[in-house]
Scaffold this motif. Structure first.
Motif, PDB file in Angstrom:
ATOM      1  N   GLU A 229       1.157   4.236  -2.845  1.00 18.69           N
ATOM      2  CA  GLU A 229       1.010   5.658  -2.520  1.00 18.69           C
ATOM      3  C   GLU A 229       2.183   6.466  -3.065  1.00 18.69           C
ATOM      4  N   LYS A 230       3.375   5.888  -2.954  1.00 19.85           N
ATOM      5  CA  LYS A 230       4.552   6.614  -3.411  1.00 19.85           C
ATOM      6  C   LYS A 230       4.603   6.713  -4.933  1.00 19.85           C
TER       7      LYS A 230
ATOM      8  N   SER B 215       0.827  -1.204   0.000  1.00 18.06           N
ATOM      9  CA  SER B 215       0.000   0.000   0.000  1.00 18.06           C
ATOM     10  C   SER B 215       0.867   1.262   0.000  1.00 18.06           C
ATOM     11  N   THR B 216       1.939   1.238   0.787  1.00 19.63           N
ATOM     12  CA  THR B 216       2.852   2.390   0.841  1.00 19.63           C
ATOM     13  C   THR B 216       3.557   2.593  -0.496  1.00 19.63           C
TER      14      THR B 216
ATOM     15  N   GLY C 119       0.487   8.247  -5.743  1.00 15.99           N
ATOM     16  CA  GLY C 119      -0.065   9.329  -4.939  1.00 15.99           C
ATOM     17  C   GLY C 119      -1.080   8.844  -3.932  1.00 15.99           C
ATOM     18  N   THR C 120      -1.737   7.732  -4.241  1.00 15.12           N
ATOM     19  CA  THR C 120      -2.698   7.125  -3.332  1.00 15.12           C
ATOM     20  C   THR C 120      -2.804   5.644  -3.648  1.00 15.12           C
ATOM     21  N   CYS C 121      -3.147   4.844  -2.647  1.00  8.64           N
ATOM     22  CA  CYS C 121      -3.329   3.412  -2.876  1.00  8.64           C
ATOM     23  C   CYS C 121      -4.761   3.181  -3.358  1.00  8.64           C
TER      24      CYS C 121
ATOM     25  N   LYS D 122      -8.156  -0.886  -0.567  1.00 10.78           N
ATOM     26  CA  LYS D 122      -8.250  -0.837   0.889  1.00 10.78           C
ATOM     27  C   LYS D 122      -7.853  -2.152   1.557  1.00 10.78           C
TER      28      LYS D 122
END
Length: 493
Positions: free
Chosen positions: A267-268, A263-264, A271-273, A276
């Motif tokens: 995001e990187k 998930s991280t 910008g977002t995962c 959920k």
């Protein structure tokens, strides 16, 4: 006739529609990590009766105009000549087999990516071999601290150092000869490069098991645990899914453990995962296509016992650990089954005890058990096959299907010219002899015509069979188990 519990056509339609929907979710570019077997998913066909072994391929063929395939292979596996246990061929040769197979059914193979490349000699040779064949090859490199050092991983010195795989179609299927080949890392590396180029792209995972919307201890999911006992996979409730949606979904430990890190990384990169939970990442629709739950439960319970025998036999050759055996025993208890629930086991063992020699047993669709004993002419499995074909063809047991004039030259060839000590006919030799006899004998021809009816029948041997017999029974679709005992006390088998 096996009781059908799964709607295969519905599965193909529902699965392809769901993947198309996921492609559109990410701006018409999706990297799909495809796990499990594509052309021959016999595990799924056993636990979901009605599921065709090539269902995934048939589904992908319905999307052939949108799909291209990237095959990942780990350079370390090339270097150590890693072999597929089920096929007995090296991973690098399996890449070529897969390319031929995909092309043979009209699917486009775009390229091969060699992962974890660090200048390995055999990897260089294989790369050159592919290039000579006109197959594009890309290199992906080891990343220090992968996957925990996210700052390095998601940077120009991490994913950015990997060669960008040129793709042209909306659906990019990333598959491999086996586990540990780097499918997920390949997908994530491509996402990094696509987003650096301003191209919207996404990731999803396609694996059949565990089936996320079946109960945790459903026999279908327990059978998956039994199948992966040597990998120590454990089914579990996805805590991220439960927290996000308030509903239970089944996943397995490795995906759940890796999700926070994954998930991280998303995001990187993005910008977002977009997900959920690890269950969200999957696109498997198999659970929606079960039409007879009890049929699938019964088939899965049978599979759990079959996997137990497979595990104990593998343990004899130190191919799996003792813990894998303990795990399959525990799964049998959880499923409420034992070896006694497989009728062919008791029949084969009783025949062996009565004759003092190896014996085999096969269960016909009506529940009739046919046995075979070891004789001077035939091995037990060969005798069992002939006896089963007689019953299916309605031929009296006293009728000899094989002529001595056909058997004798085969035995002489084996012992005199080929140097074999055992004159008895293996199953492949028996079937060839039957085919020869069928040219002039009506009974043999009628018996030979019953071969297709043996598919999905359960069989048990009182001893471990030779590789030849195992392969023949497998090709006939017979579901074999063996006692973890060798017929003769040799050190080399």
């Amino acid at each position: 006739m096996e009781r059908i519990g799964f709607d295969n056509q519905k599965y193909i339609e529902l699965q392809s529609a769901h993947i198309r929907e996921r492609i559109s979710q990410f701006g018409n570019k999706l990297y799909l990590e495809l796990g499990g077997k594509l052309f021959d998913d016999f595990h799924a066909s056993r636990v979901l009766p009605g599921f065709e072994p090539d269902s995934k391929i048939r589904m992908l063929r319905s999307m052939a105009d949108k799909a291209e395939i990237v095959i990942a292979i780990n350079a370390r596996d090339i270097e150590k000549n890693k072999v597929r246990g089920d096929l007995g061929i090296r991973y690098d040769d399996d890449v070529l087999r897969l390319i031929d197979a995909f092309r043979g059914i009209g699917l486009y193979v775009g390229s091969v990516v060699i992962t974890q490349y660090a200048g390995q000699f055999n990897a260089d040779k294989f790369r050159q071999r592919l290039i000579t064949m006109g197959i594009p090859v890309y290199l992906h490199y080891p990343i220090p601290g992968y996957p925990n050092d996210i700052s390095l991983v998601v940077s120009d010195e991490g994913y950015g150092r990997n060669e960008y795989i040129e793709t042209t179609r909306p659906l990019v299927i990333v598959t491999a000869p086996g586990p540990g080949s780097g499918k997920l890392a390949t997908c994530l590396s491509q996402l990094y490069h696509e987003h650096k180029r301003g191209i919207s792209a996404g990731y999803a995972k396609f694996e059949t098991f565990p089936i996320w919307n079946l109960p945790l201890k459903h026999p279908v999911n327990l059978a998956y645990e039994a199948a992966t006992a040597d990998l120590n996979d454990v089914n579990m409730i996805d805590p991220f899914h439960l927290d996000a949606y308030g509903t239970m979904a089944v996943n397995y430990n490795r995906d759940v453990e890796a999700f926070p890190l994954l998930s991280t990384i998303f995001e990187k990169i993005m910008g977002t995962c977009p997900y959920k939970s690890p269950t969200d990442m999957g696109v498997n629709m198999a659970g929606y296509c079960i039409i007879d739950d009890e049929a699938c439960r019964a088939a899965s319970r049978e599979e759990i016992v079959r996997r137990y025998y497979e595990t104990v036999c593998n343990r004899m050759q130190c191919a799996v650990s003792e813990e894998a055996v303990y795990k399959t025993e525990l799964i049998m208890k959880q499923a409420g089954v034992s070896t006694a629930d497989r009728p062919v086991v008791a029949a084969a063992l009783a025949k062996a005890e009565a004759t003092g020699k190896p014996a085999s047993a096969l269960e016909l669709p009506d529940g009739t058990i046919v046995t075979g004993k070891t004789t001077s002419l035939l091995g037990a499995s060969s005798a069992m096959l002939l006896n089963a074909l007689k019953v299916l063809a309605g031929i009296d047991d006293s009728v000899n299907l094989l002529s001595p004039s056909v058997i004798e030259p085969i035995q002489r060839l084996k012992t005199v010219h080929l140097g074999n000590h055992n004159p008895r006919l293996h199953t492949d030799e028996t079937l060839v002899a039957l085919a020869v006899c069928a040219a002039s004998d009506e009974n043999a021809a009628h018996a030979l015509g019953q071969l297709a009816r043996l598919k999905t029948m359960n069989c048990h041997s009182s001893v471990r069979l030779s590789a030849v017999d195992v392969n023949v029974l497998k090709k006939l679709g017979i579901r074999l188990t063996c006692e973890p005992v060798y017929e003769i006390k040799k050190l080399l088998h």
